[in-house]
Design an enzyme around this catalytic site. Structure first.
Site, mmCIF file in Angstrom:
data_model
loop_
_atom_site.group_PDB
_atom_site.id
_atom_site.type_symbol
_atom_site.label_atom_id
_atom_site.label_comp_id
_atom_site.label_asym_id
_atom_site.label_seq_id
_atom_site.Cartn_x
_atom_site.Cartn_y
_atom_site.Cartn_z
ATOM 1 N N LYS A 1 44.928 -1.721 -2.698
ATOM 2 C CA LYS A 1 43.483 -1.807 -2.140
ATOM 3 C C LYS A 1 43.478 -3.002 -1.268
ATOM 4 C CE LYS A 1 41.228 1.260 -5.329
ATOM 5 N NZ LYS A 1 40.027 1.247 -6.282
ATOM 6 N N HIS B 1 37.738 0.469 -11.548
ATOM 7 C CA HIS B 1 38.427 1.698 -11.092
ATOM 8 C C HIS B 1 40.017 1.535 -10.949
ATOM 9 C CE1 HIS B 1 34.576 3.180 -9.348
ATOM 10 N NE2 HIS B 1 34.458 3.244 -10.901
ATOM 11 N N TYR C 1 37.440 -0.318 2.450
ATOM 12 C CA TYR C 1 38.789 -0.574 1.777
ATOM 13 C C TYR C 1 39.787 0.155 2.316
ATOM 14 C CZ TYR C 1 37.313 2.305 -2.061
ATOM 15 O OH TYR C 1 36.671 3.145 -2.896
ATOM 16 N N ASP D 1 30.719 5.516 -14.445
ATOM 17 C CA ASP D 1 30.986 4.143 -15.038
ATOM 18 C C ASP D 1 30.424 3.689 -16.246
ATOM 19 O OD1 ASP D 1 32.768 3.789 -12.815
ATOM 20 O OD2 ASP D 1 31.183 2.812 -11.553
#
Length: 192
Positions: free
Chosen positions: A69, A59, A129, A168
């Site tokens: 991130k 992603h 995250y 996905d």
């Protein structure tokens, strides 16, 4: 001469322990600035993946809502991956990965211009995250987790099928991706 640090970095926070357990500082703006990480985090995410071999990724968010991130696993063990998708990069399409676990406390910093994904290596993994921008559905993007040109070794046993979201399972291949990310002069390097 200043050393050019790899854009993706494995962070190994120190733990200070005694008979009660341990303490660690997982984020400090001045400490991260010394590593060349000077983004401002504005959103924290937390996921639970129940079955072993749950795979989330690959992603990213496109400009103007790209996301740096800072990823860590707070329960269980994951294999965390970053793929260089910066146009013009000499390491375009290459990946690095690291095992992050509640036990080792490691974190992976993944900057804008990299696709991110992870697979759980045991049941009931929790991942948190930090992100430098909020979620923007119109800028949500992805690349196939099993793209043969990237050839990620997800550390799953031969023949094991990951648990995937419907999204996905059908992400595009890297070959059909027109990257909006620019190369910043820092090639991807192996994780220290």
């Amino acid at each position: 001469m200043t050393e050019i640090l790899s854009p993706v970095q494995l962070i190994q926070p120190k733990r200070f322990g005694d008979s009660r357990g341990w303490f660690t500082e997982v984020y400090s703006e001045p400490a991260f600035a010394k590593l060349g990480i000077d983004c401002r985090f504005v959103q924290d995410n937390h996921s639970l993946s129940v079955p072993k071999h749950t795979l989330r990724g690959l992603h990213f968010q496109t400009p103007p809502h790209g996301q740096d991130k800072l990823v860590r696993c707070i329960r269980g063990t994951i294999f965390d991956v970053a793929v260089d998708i910066r146009k013009g990069s000499p390491t375009y399409g290459q990946w690095v990965g690291a095992e992050l676990s509640a036990e080792n406390g490691y974190q992976l910093f993944i900057p804008i211009g990299f696709a991110h994904g992870f697979v759980t290596l045991e049941d009931n993994c929790e991942v948190t995250y930090k992100c430098s921008d909020t979620y923007a559905p119109a800028n949500d993007g992805g690349i196939r987790w099993d793209d043969p040109t990237i050839d990620i070794d997800w550390l799953m046993p031969a023949g094991a099928d990951p648990e995937l979201s419907a999204k996905d399972a059908v992400q595009p291949l890297l070959a059909s991706f027109d990257s909006p990310f620019s190369y910043d002069g820092r090639p991807l390097a192996p994780l220290a």
